[in-house]
Design an enzyme around this catalytic site. Structure first.
Site, short mmCIF file in Angstrom:
data_model
loop_
_atom_site.label_atom_id
_atom_site.label_comp_id
_atom_site.label_asym_id
_atom_site.label_seq_id
_atom_site.Cartn_x
_atom_site.Cartn_y
_atom_site.Cartn_z
N SER A 1 -9.95 -0.73 6.88
CA SER A 1 -9.36 -0.45 5.57
C SER A 1 -8.70 -1.65 4.89
CB SER A 1 -8.33 0.67 5.69
OG SER A 1 -8.98 1.91 5.69
N LYS B 1 0.84 -1.20 0.00
CA LYS B 1 0.00 0.00 0.00
C LYS B 1 0.87 1.25 0.00
CE LYS B 1 -4.04 1.90 2.46
NZ LYS B 1 -4.91 1.76 3.66
N SER C 1 -9.76 1.50 2.62
CA SER C 1 -8.93 2.28 1.74
C SER C 1 -7.83 1.48 1.03
CB SER C 1 -8.25 3.39 2.56
OG SER C 1 -7.41 2.83 3.53
#
Ligand SMILES: [Zn+2]
Lengths: 484, 486
Positions: free
Chosen positions: B179, B80, B155
């Site tokens: 997330s 990420k 996310s």
């Protein structure tokens, strides 16, 4: 107790002192060296103290130990659990745009609270709070703030450990504020945690109010020397407002060191909201009783006990002992001299009197001079064995402070050795009598004229004549002329 | 698509160690796959192909020389883009950090590298991890590999989508309020949020420090366990990191749930829960009961306030964390800076941050302000304490809590963008684990019209072993027919 004539309303002063913990090798939350002075700008930085994305602070546990020692020295109660908070505000000297500090409002638990410092032989100034926080960086201007094209930022200082020490408004005059700070500095130096002689290592904000008036804060006092000056200005300003029947507004003022005035920074309505909340990247600081007791046991001698010891061990006066221990360097110097000198009372008078006033005149710290204990003692021995007079001794002291020369060499080189050559002095006395016939006539009935003649003789020898001998010779010569 | 891309991490490690396949071949296949699939789903923001191939050749040559290699030798990992990678730009999917290149690796990256994992690229996300759909990226959304008109969740949408579409074998996300579990659920993969403090946050660009953990994503429970065993354990650079060694979750890949007591909190099957989701989750629970677990409904009253508490705390912390992005030292900076610093800060922040980030900074600033602090931040912290207390009571009677991960199926792009509150509501089942700091996993349990559904299990602190055991058992006993569309 110190008594000051207060012709007007009483003054109340509280101080907020920020001391860098200069004995720490690294900053408060990263491993950067905290010894940043004299370094190129922005060379003592790392991702952590620059607040780079993703980095996390790690507490320097030694800073907590320093704080506990300070707390014990200031007779404070040490908390068993305390938190760091974020103090949020935007300013270019703070890489994260928040400062890791502790919560100083109601409900906040500092590392330690409720202590006191004794000043002026017994008066207590209460300490309300001691907390740890990080120092911001420094704004730098090329030339002056007005002419500089840009504001530059040096982050070398950012993240250096600060102990914030807050007093109750127990201080009653600007002079007392200076005395308090001197004492505080001596305590911190005796603890070995902070060295006040380093530039900018101790800074202070003050709040001051005139009896019945409003509290005004004065910020940006960059050194202890400035404190008395800033407070005197502010006290006079407030008093003259009161005299004119004007109201003093609650505000924060800024000490302008160059113009030597305080100017309004912000009034109460604009007071900043720092949006304090607990720092989520750090865990609570836990301080066990054992930690505290272990540190208490390892505490070095502090100014108050040193004062008592100096009085007992060397038989010096309380006043001298107090002055000596209010300044660690001075106390150390005294003891180094006393180890090789048999009249400590005389020695202490010289240090507290002459040496201190020369330092004051020169605007220097003791360590900034070239004076060594050996030379100090050497100078005193020259007086004791009659080689020089006390008056010459003062001259020698001034000179060896600047040059670092051995006192014997100074005396020899400048021909300062006391003249006890009777024959030589008799010849000079003759000359004095020839040149001052009127004074000689007067001297037969006027003692003042006698002293004048002795003075003239001393002057001819540039003060080197043995004063006792000079006195005898002048009187003998007078008797001889009277007998004619 | 070559079969090697579908293999679990342990198989890849085995094959490269016995030189059945070279790391270089496998990594090259990954990038081939990325070239085919990523134009459709946009999981990656940055690819590190040259670096990855160089690493691959280096690992290959060590294997050929008979030298020791790490437990993740050769495995392709997507990371990420809020986890710092030395020398590789780390943007947080924000214009603010578009050109930010860290000079340090996050601790988890160091640990992955030490075990010879190969980082293939940085994945898309909601800007600064603020969102649940990956639509809030400054560089365009990621699409759901199962339906390109739908969101992948967020996310960590890019991390989940890249694994779901076989672009990488495993990935790292971060889970602040769901997330990782949310996109794992929407993309039909496994995501585990560890106990707070079990994985170092050093190098994770903070959104809400007290809530978030770096979390692994994989297509199998075993893969997630493997990555956890590599990245977990104490780190002196993170003061909130707990003083334990790395986990050994691989030893808990056990197909046995007999005697496991499942609690099913009523509050997590609230009125917003879609029927298909509820059915899918109950199907999984019933399967576990069939395998020897027991189950009982339970009520946790404090959970009603979890979402509000979560958002206040997260936004408050965020408002402070993001203050450092002023353009002075790094990051986005407008050329025209003929103004004082405070005006320059405002301009840089106005231009550099997207709308959702600004919204949360403003709300967080408000919640921390004098006069509101007690009413919002402190009250939210009190709720948090209550939730912890209630959970620790419940865990006296239950080993795990089961619930939907997401109350709804993956929705269409843009569907929830207009109303932020509607978007926030989607986190209702996931935020509890973050508030309480307990571990939670999402694993695929069913599907509806080709869209994956995830079940969530929560465990007491440091009981990741239970999560792994139950998830593994479920994985072995559910025949799911999940096929991504790319
Ligand atoms: Zn540093």
């Amino acid at each position: 107790m110190h008594v000051e004539t207060v012709p007007e309303l009483k003054v109340k002063i509280g101080l907020e002192v920020h001391c860098q913990l200069t004995n720490l090798k690294s900053k408060l939350f990263c491993s950067c060296s905290a010894d940043y002075r004299d370094s190129e700008p922005n060379t003592h930085i790392c991702p952590v103290c620059m607040g780079m994305p993703g980095t996390l602070p790690v507490l320097n546990r030694k800073a907590v130990e320093d704080a506990i020692m300070i707390a014990l020295a200031l007779n404070m109660q040490v908390s068993s659990r305390t938190l760091f908070y974020r103090k949020n505000y935007f300013y270019p000297d703070m890489p994260k745009n928040f400062q890791i500090s502790q919560y100083d409002r109601a409900g906040g638990v500092p590392i330690a609270k409720d202590g006191y410092v004794t000043i002026d032989g017994g008066r207590k100034v209460r300490i309300s709070r001691l907390q740890l926080e990080e120092d911001p960086g420094k704004l730098v201007y090329e030339g002056t703030i007005e002419t500089s094209k840009a504001t530059l930022v040096d982050y070398n200082r950012a993240g250096v450990a600060l102990a914030e020490i807050v007093t109750e408004p127990d201080i009653t005059s600007p002079r007392e504020a200076r005395i308090f700070l001197q004492k505080l500095r001596s305590i911190l130096e005796h603890l070995g945690v902070s060295s006040g002689e380093l530039e900018g290592s101790m800074r202070c904000d003050a709040n001051i109010s005139i009896e019945g008036g409003t509290r005004v804060e004065v910020k940006n006092i960059s050194s202890f020397k400035e404190v008395e000056r800033a407070l005197n200005f502010e006290m006079t300003r407030q008093r003259s407002l009161i005299r004119k029947g004007l109201r003093i507004g609650r505000e924060t003022r800024h000490w302008d060191e160059l113009r030597r005035v305080t100017v309004t920074l912000r009034v109460k309505e604009e007071e900043e909201d720092y949006r304090y909340f607990p720092e989520p990247d750090l865990v609570p600081i836990l301080i066990s009783r054992e930690d505290v007791e272990r540190l208490r046991a390892s505490m070095p001698e502090l100014p108050d006990s040193r004062k008592r010891r100096l009085m007992e061990q060397y038989g010096i006066s309380m006043q001298n002992a107090e002055v000596l221990t209010d300044n660690k360097a001075l106390a150390e110097f005294f003891e180094a001299c006393a180890a090789n000198y048999s009249r400590p009372d005389l020695l202490s008078n010289w240090i507290v009197g002459d040496l201190l006033s020369y330092l004051y005149d020169m605007g220097l710290e003791l360590r900034e001079t070239k004076l060594t204990p050996q030379h100090m003692v050497g100078m005193l021995r020259l007086i004791d064995d009659g080689t020089i007079s006390g008056k010459i001794g003062k001259e020698v002291l001034k000179e060896i402070m600047v040059t670092g020369e051995a006192p014997e060499n100074v005396v020899k080189a400048r021909g300062l050795i006391r003249i006890s050559d009777r024959e030589y002095l008799e010849r000079l006395t003759d000359r004095v009598f020839e040149e001052n016939p009127k004074a000689v006539k007067d001297a037969l009935k006027d003692e003042k004229a006698v002293r004048f003649l002795v003075g003239q003789l001393m002057k001819l020898t540039e003060g080197k004549a043995d004063p006792q001998l000079a006195n005898i010779l002048v009187r003998n010569r007078l008797k001889a002329s009277a007998g004619k | 698509m070559p079969r090697i891309l579908e293999l679990p991490a342990s198989e890849i490690v085995r094959k490269v160690k016995v030189q059945e396949i070279s790391v270089e071949e496998y990594i090259s296949e990954c990038f081939e796959r990325i070239r085919t699939a990523d134009p459709k789903i946009h999981a990656f923001l940055t690819l590190t192909e040259d670096y990855a191939l160089m690493r691959a050749r280096e690992i290959d040559s060590r294997i050929r020389r008979g030298e020791k290699v790490g437990s993740l030798a050769g495995v392709a990992v997507a990371v990420k883009d809020n986890i710092c990678t030395m020398g590789v730009r780390t943007t947080c999917a924000s214009k603010m950090l578009e050109s930010f290149i860290p000079i340090y690796d996050a601790t988890v990256i160091e640990r992955l590298k030490a075990q010879d994992a190969v980082i293939v690229g940085k994945t898309n996300m909601d800007e600064f991890a603020m969102g649940s759909s990956t639509e809030q990226s400054a560089f365009g959304p990621t699409l759901n590999p199962y339906d390109l008109e739908r969101v992948p969740g967020g996310s960590s949408g890019g991390s989940a989508a890249s694994v779901a579409s076989f672009e990488a074998t495993v990935s790292l996300g971060s889970d602040t309020g769901g997330s990782v579990r949310c996109p794992a659920s929407f993309c039909g993969v496994v995501g585990l949020k560890p106990t707070y403090g079990l994985v170092s946050r050093y190098g994770l660009i903070a959104f809400a420090n007290s809530l978030e953990q770096i979390s692994p994503i994989g297509r199998t429970v075993a893969d997630v366990a493997t990555v956890m065993d590599c990245i977990s354990g104490h780190d002196s650079r993170d003061s909130t990191s707990v003083n334990t060694g790395p986990t050994s979750l691989r030893s808990h890949l056990i197909e046995d749930v007999s005697g496991i007591r499942l609690g099913v909190p009523k509050e997590l099957f609230g009125e917003g829960t879609e029927e298909a989701v509820s059915k899918g989750v109950w199907n999984a629970i019933n399967r576990l009961i069939g395998l020897g677990a027991t189950c009982e409904e339970v009520s946790l009253h404090s959970l009603k306030y979890a979402l509000a508490s979560y958002y206040i705390i997260a936004m408050s912390e965020a408002s402070s964390n993001l203050a450092r992005y002023d353009g002075l030292r790094y990051g986005f900076r407008l050329e025209d800076d003929d103004c004082d610093w405070s005006e320059a800060y405002s301009r840089n922040r106005r231009e550099g941050f997207g709308p959702e980030v600004k919204r949360r900074i403003m709300l967080g600033t408000y919640a921390l302000s004098a006069g509101y602090y007690n009413q919002y931040y402190l009250r939210a912290q009190r709720v948090r304490t209550l939730i912890r207390q209630e959970l620790s009571r419940v865990f006296k009677n239950f080993d795990l809590l089961a619930s939907p991960t997401m109350p709804i199926l993956p929705y269409r792009l843009g569907e929830k963008l207009r109303d932020p509150l509607e978007m926030y509501m989607c986190d209702v089942d996931t935020v509890t684990a973050n508030l309480a700091g307990i571990p939670a996993v999402s694993i695929p349990c069913s599907s509806h019209q080709g869209l994956p559904i995830g079940v969530q299990f929560m465990a007491p602190p440091f009981r990741e072993d239970l999560l792994i055991r139950v998830s593994y058992t479920l994985e072995k006993n559910l025949e799911l027919d999940l096929k991504p569309a790319v």
